[in-house]
Design an enzyme around this catalytic site. Structure first.
Site, PDB file in Angstrom:
ATOM      1  CG  ASP A  88      -1.986   1.024   1.170  1.00 51.52           C
ATOM      2  OD1 ASP A  88      -1.638   2.222   1.086  1.00 51.52           O
ATOM      3  OD2 ASP A  88      -3.176   0.661   1.189  1.00 51.52           O
ATOM      4  CE  LYS A 141      -4.859  14.340 -19.452  1.00 51.90           C
ATOM      5  NZ  LYS A 141      -5.850  14.904 -20.282  1.00 51.90           N
ATOM      6  CG  HIS A 171      -0.529  12.005 -23.697  1.00 55.35           C
ATOM      7  ND1 HIS A 171      -1.525  12.186 -22.767  1.00 55.35           N
ATOM      8  CD2 HIS A 171      -1.136  11.997 -24.892  1.00 55.35           C
ATOM      9  CE1 HIS A 171      -2.685  12.285 -23.383  1.00 55.35           C
ATOM     10  NE2 HIS A 171      -2.483  12.170 -24.676  1.00 55.35           N
ATOM     11  CE  LYS A 175      -1.284  12.989 -29.075  1.00 52.23           C
ATOM     12  NZ  LYS A 175      -1.576  11.679 -29.626  1.00 52.23           N
ATOM     13  CD  GLU A 209     -11.376  12.880 -28.072  1.00 49.54           C
ATOM     14  OE1 GLU A 209     -10.214  12.540 -27.767  1.00 49.54           O
ATOM     15  OE2 GLU A 209     -12.268  13.075 -27.232  1.00 49.54           O
ATOM     16  CG  ASP A 228     -10.286  15.025 -20.954  1.00 49.85           C
ATOM     17  OD1 ASP A 228      -9.417  14.463 -20.248  1.00 49.85           O
ATOM     18  OD2 ASP A 228     -10.787  14.492 -21.957  1.00 49.85           O
ATOM     19  CG  HIS A 233      -3.756  17.521 -24.403  1.00 52.12           C
ATOM     20  ND1 HIS A 233      -2.727  17.146 -23.573  1.00 52.12           N
ATOM     21  CD2 HIS A 233      -4.660  16.507 -24.360  1.00 52.12           C
ATOM     22  CE1 HIS A 233      -3.006  15.954 -23.055  1.00 52.12           C
ATOM     23  NE2 HIS A 233      -4.165  15.557 -23.514  1.00 52.12           N
ATOM     24  CE  LYS A 319     -14.160  12.658 -24.675  1.00 45.70           C
ATOM     25  NZ  LYS A 319     -13.047  11.762 -24.986  1.00 45.70           N
TER      26      LYS A 319
END
Length: 463
Positions: A88, A141, A171, A175, A209, A228, A233, A319
């Site tokens: 733990d 993140k 991330h 790219k 997306e 998000d 980003h 989305k």
């Protein structure tokens, strides 16, 4: 302000917290396997997790995650380097066992593929055993959920790791097409002289997306589109697109220029934002009844500096949109005089399009004369980077390489994180219900008015 170039020592061992978790399985472990297969990595990997697995069980778990065959040489090397500390994160004994396991391995890189609520817990546990010395801490993140929580988390981590020994993963910065933008901007004299308010009318950034929130209802509902993807980003992308040329090639100079341009971005006003929520979102498992979380946002940002004053930077993301794409469109100002006396006006402006995903490339929409007519027609001039340059390297391969070597340029320095939360702090938790839109459409109708003249259609040049 943490203008550190970072401690760039190579790792003696990687300590992967959350080795049995989702992020490790989907991203980190496959990237480790790729690096080992390419003979770019060979060092002990200590997995830490609250798990009932033993070392053989962990090896099998890793094999499934990376799709390796039992006899595969790369997997054999990975399996041979694996070690396991089960326990733990709130139990000091876990870290005592880790200290024994890591003894004599040299400089440690602690990679936290765990929920953000555990970042401080793990940092404190490491410090309790002196594992914060001769070590670097890498966290995923999101870094906070607003300005105050980001600052609090940063203060907690800085108690145990200074800015030189701290890396915050976005991330997106791993790219390859995102990095290509920097090269494309500063290596081509064709572009840099016109990349300013005198020639550019507006910049549009679209991250679309075509899928909905699927089985991530509870996670998504607590965050929404702005937290998000915009805070991390898309504001990082804006910084790369808008920054001035760095005075040198070192990482600190590059990060400083990003900070300078984010510092010049006005805090976004609610009147410059349109939020949407696709029909059916409220029926998703894990979504609160009557939720006001946005699944779509369109916003205008303004940069108060000499290069960009008066140019609207328009960002949209969501989305359940018609396509999955990431594209930047710079609309250039029209020429002051038309060439065709008595003829039609030029049909549309010149556009410079940077396509980042699913495939990478650049398109210039130029105007040419239509044969036999006194009018012009847009002609796309395109380069598909993948066809010309070959396949792109996966983002996590690059992030892990940098985490292990210490190069800070593909990570988010805290002063950049701080500015991005400042830019968005007035629009994070707006109380009004987002406007409804049907899945498969480009968001609610009022979003069309965010850019002057409306949004440009997504490029079809690479399809």
């Amino acid at each position: 302000m943490g203008h550190a170039s970072g401690d760039a020592r190579d790792a003696g061992a990687l300590v992967l917290f959350g080795v049995t978790g989702d992020l490790a399985r989907k991203m980190v472990l496959p990237a480790l396997y790729r690096l080992i297969a390419d003979k770019r990595l060979d060092l002990p990997i200590i997995g830490v997790a609250k798990t009932d697995l033993d070392l053989d069980g962990l090896r099998e778990h890793v094999r499934e995650a990376v799709g390796g065959e039992a006899g595969d040489a790369a997997f054999q090397r990975l399996a041979g380097n694996l070690r396991l500390v089960a326990g733990d994160y709130r139990d000091p004994a876990t870290f005592a066992r880790l200290r024994e396991e890591a003894g004599g391995l040299g400089f440690l890189v602690h990679y936290l593929a765990v929920p953000p609520s555990l970042f401080s817990v793990v940092a404190e546990g490491l410090a309790g055993e002196g594992l914060n010395r001769e070590a670097r801490l890498v966290v995923e993140k999101p870094f906070g959920h607003d300005l105050a929580s980001a600052r609090k988390l940063n203060d907690e981590l800085l108690r145990h790791f200074d800015e030189d020994h701290l890396r915050r993963v976005d991330h997106f910065l791993g790219k390859e097409p995102v990095e290509d933008l920097m090269v494309f901007r500063f290596a081509n004299t064709l572009l840099e002289p016109i990349w300013n308010r005198h020639h550019v009318r507006s910049i549009q950034i679209t991250m679309a997306e075509d899928f909905d929130v699927r089985d991530r209802g509870a996670f998504y509902d607590a965050n929404g589109t702005i937290r998000d993807v915009v805070q991390n980003h898309l504001l990082q992308l804006l910084a790369i697109l808008a920054m001035d040329p760095p005075p040198s090639t070192d990482a600190r100079a590059q990060l400083d220029e990003k900070w300078r341009v984010l510092r010049a971005v006005q805090a976004i006003d609610p009147s410059d934002v349109v939020r949407g929520q696709y029909t059916g979102y409220l029926d998703t498992d894990g979504v609160r009844p009557g939720s006001t979380t946005e699944t779509y946002v369109a916003m205008r940002a303004h940069i108060d500096n000499w290069r960009w004053a008066g140019v609207p930077w328009c960002i949209r993301s969501g989305k359940a949109l018609p396509t999955t794409d990431l594209e930047v469109v710079a609309e250039l100002r029209k020429p002051p005089v038309t060439m065709f006396r008595g003829g039609a006006e030029p049909t549309g402006p010149n556009l410079i399009r940077f396509r980042l995903q699913p495939d990478a490339g650049v398109t210039f929409d130029l105007l040419a004369k239509e044969p036999g007519k006194q009018q012009t027609r847009p002609v796309p001039v395109s380069v598909d980077f993948t066809k010309v340059l070959g396949p792109m390297e996966a983002a996590y391969v690059r992030i892990l390489t940098d985490a292990l070597s210490g190069d800070p340029r593909r990570f988010a320095r805290f002063d950049l994180v701080d500015e991005s939360w400042r830019i968005l702090h007035r629009v994070l938790d707006l109380p009004d219900q987002p406007l409804p839109y049907e899945p498969g459409t480009w968001g609610p109708e009022p979003a069309a008015k965010i850019p002057p003249g409306g949004w440009h259609e997504i490029s079809t040049a690479f399809e």
